[in-house]
Scaffold this motif. Structure first.
Motif, PDB file in Angstrom:
ATOM      1  N   MET A  85       0.863  -1.179   0.000  1.00  0.00           N
ATOM      2  CA  MET A  85       0.000   0.000   0.000  1.00  0.00           C
ATOM      3  C   MET A  85       0.906   1.239   0.000  1.00  0.00           C
ATOM      4  O   MET A  85       1.770   1.369   0.862  1.00  0.00           O
ATOM      5  CB  MET A  85      -0.897  -0.034   1.235  1.00  0.00           C
ATOM      6  N   PRO A  86       0.716   2.144  -0.948  1.00  0.00           N
ATOM      7  CA  PRO A  86       1.579   3.331  -0.992  1.00  0.00           C
ATOM      8  C   PRO A  86       1.283   4.291   0.159  1.00  0.00           C
ATOM      9  O   PRO A  86       0.180   4.327   0.700  1.00  0.00           O
ATOM     10  CB  PRO A  86       1.261   3.962  -2.336  1.00  0.00           C
ATOM     11  N   LYS A  87       2.317   5.036   0.499  1.00  0.00           N
ATOM     12  CA  LYS A  87       2.216   5.991   1.596  1.00  0.00           C
ATOM     13  C   LYS A  87       2.846   7.291   1.130  1.00  0.00           C
ATOM     14  O   LYS A  87       3.901   7.295   0.507  1.00  0.00           O
ATOM     15  CB  LYS A  87       2.975   5.447   2.797  1.00  0.00           C
ATOM     16  N   VAL A  88       2.175   8.405   1.423  1.00  0.00           N
ATOM     17  CA  VAL A  88       2.763   9.719   1.178  1.00  0.00           C
ATOM     18  C   VAL A  88       3.114  10.308   2.534  1.00  0.00           C
ATOM     19  O   VAL A  88       2.284  10.356   3.438  1.00  0.00           O
ATOM     20  CB  VAL A  88       1.802  10.664   0.412  1.00  0.00           C
TER      21      VAL A  88
ATOM     22  N   LEU B 109       0.392   9.367   5.294  1.00  0.00           N
ATOM     23  CA  LEU B 109      -0.932   9.146   4.720  1.00  0.00           C
ATOM     24  C   LEU B 109      -0.895   7.872   3.890  1.00  0.00           C
ATOM     25  O   LEU B 109      -0.241   7.825   2.844  1.00  0.00           O
ATOM     26  CB  LEU B 109      -1.340  10.324   3.839  1.00  0.00           C
ATOM     27  N   GLU B 110      -1.565   6.809   4.358  1.00  0.00           N
ATOM     28  CA  GLU B 110      -1.650   5.566   3.592  1.00  0.00           C
ATOM     29  C   GLU B 110      -2.783   5.717   2.592  1.00  0.00           C
ATOM     30  O   GLU B 110      -3.892   6.136   2.953  1.00  0.00           O
ATOM     31  CB  GLU B 110      -1.879   4.375   4.506  1.00  0.00           C
ATOM     32  N   LEU B 111      -2.506   5.378   1.356  1.00  0.00           N
ATOM     33  CA  LEU B 111      -3.459   5.595   0.277  1.00  0.00           C
ATOM     34  C   LEU B 111      -3.842   4.284  -0.377  1.00  0.00           C
ATOM     35  O   LEU B 111      -3.039   3.361  -0.467  1.00  0.00           O
ATOM     36  CB  LEU B 111      -2.845   6.522  -0.776  1.00  0.00           C
TER      37      LEU B 111
ATOM     38  N   VAL C 135      -2.907  15.825  -1.929  1.00  0.00           N
ATOM     39  CA  VAL C 135      -2.142  15.793  -0.684  1.00  0.00           C
ATOM     40  C   VAL C 135      -1.511  17.169  -0.445  1.00  0.00           C
ATOM     41  O   VAL C 135      -1.471  17.646   0.692  1.00  0.00           O
ATOM     42  CB  VAL C 135      -1.087  14.675  -0.704  1.00  0.00           C
ATOM     43  N   ARG C 136      -1.020  17.825  -1.500  1.00  0.00           N
ATOM     44  CA  ARG C 136      -0.486  19.192  -1.344  1.00  0.00           C
ATOM     45  C   ARG C 136      -1.560  20.127  -0.800  1.00  0.00           C
ATOM     46  O   ARG C 136      -1.291  20.947   0.077  1.00  0.00           O
ATOM     47  CB  ARG C 136       0.032  19.719  -2.683  1.00  0.00           C
ATOM     48  N   GLN C 137      -2.791  19.999  -1.307  1.00  0.00           N
ATOM     49  CA  GLN C 137      -3.888  20.832  -0.801  1.00  0.00           C
ATOM     50  C   GLN C 137      -4.165  20.527   0.667  1.00  0.00           C
ATOM     51  O   GLN C 137      -4.420  21.431   1.460  1.00  0.00           O
ATOM     52  CB  GLN C 137      -5.152  20.618  -1.642  1.00  0.00           C
ATOM     53  N   MET C 138      -4.102  19.249   1.035  1.00  0.00           N
ATOM     54  CA  MET C 138      -4.280  18.869   2.448  1.00  0.00           C
ATOM     55  C   MET C 138      -3.203  19.523   3.305  1.00  0.00           C
ATOM     56  O   MET C 138      -3.494  20.055   4.387  1.00  0.00           O
ATOM     57  CB  MET C 138      -4.183  17.349   2.612  1.00  0.00           C
ATOM     58  N   ALA C 139      -1.970  19.457   2.826  1.00  0.00           N
ATOM     59  CA  ALA C 139      -0.855  20.014   3.585  1.00  0.00           C
ATOM     60  C   ALA C 139      -0.984  21.524   3.728  1.00  0.00           C
ATOM     61  O   ALA C 139      -0.690  22.081   4.779  1.00  0.00           O
ATOM     62  CB  ALA C 139       0.471  19.661   2.914  1.00  0.00           C
TER      63      ALA C 139
END
Length: 83
Positions: free
Chosen positions: A1-4, A45-47, A59-63
């Protein structure tokens, strides 16, 4: 599972009292050679699914809106793949 991973740090011109407190405590605990400490935050953040440019934009907007205060903090994103 990818993670950012989103790393959030105070901007260089912003005072960091927590970092200064850690810096002051290190010699008292027997640690030497550290000349500065900056304390930040790390969000993982697991995606589900593939990490695309569209997902990274979200994710940039979340940050920018929730995970950091853009007035006093910078952030960096990176993608980690679980082994």
């Amino acid at each position: 599972m990818p993670k950012v991973v989103v790393d959030v740090m105070p901007k260089p011109e912003i005072l960091d009292p927590q970092g200064k407190a850690v810096l002051g405590a290190l010699p008292r605990l027997g640690f030497s050679g550290v000349t500065d400490v900056r304390q930040g935050k790390r969000f993982e953040l697991e995606l589900s699914g593939e990490v695309t440019e569209e997902v990274l934009d979200q994710v940039r907007q979340m940050a920018e809106t929730l995970l950091s205060n853009p007035v006093i903090e910078n952030f960096e994103l990176r993608v980690e793949q679980d082994a």
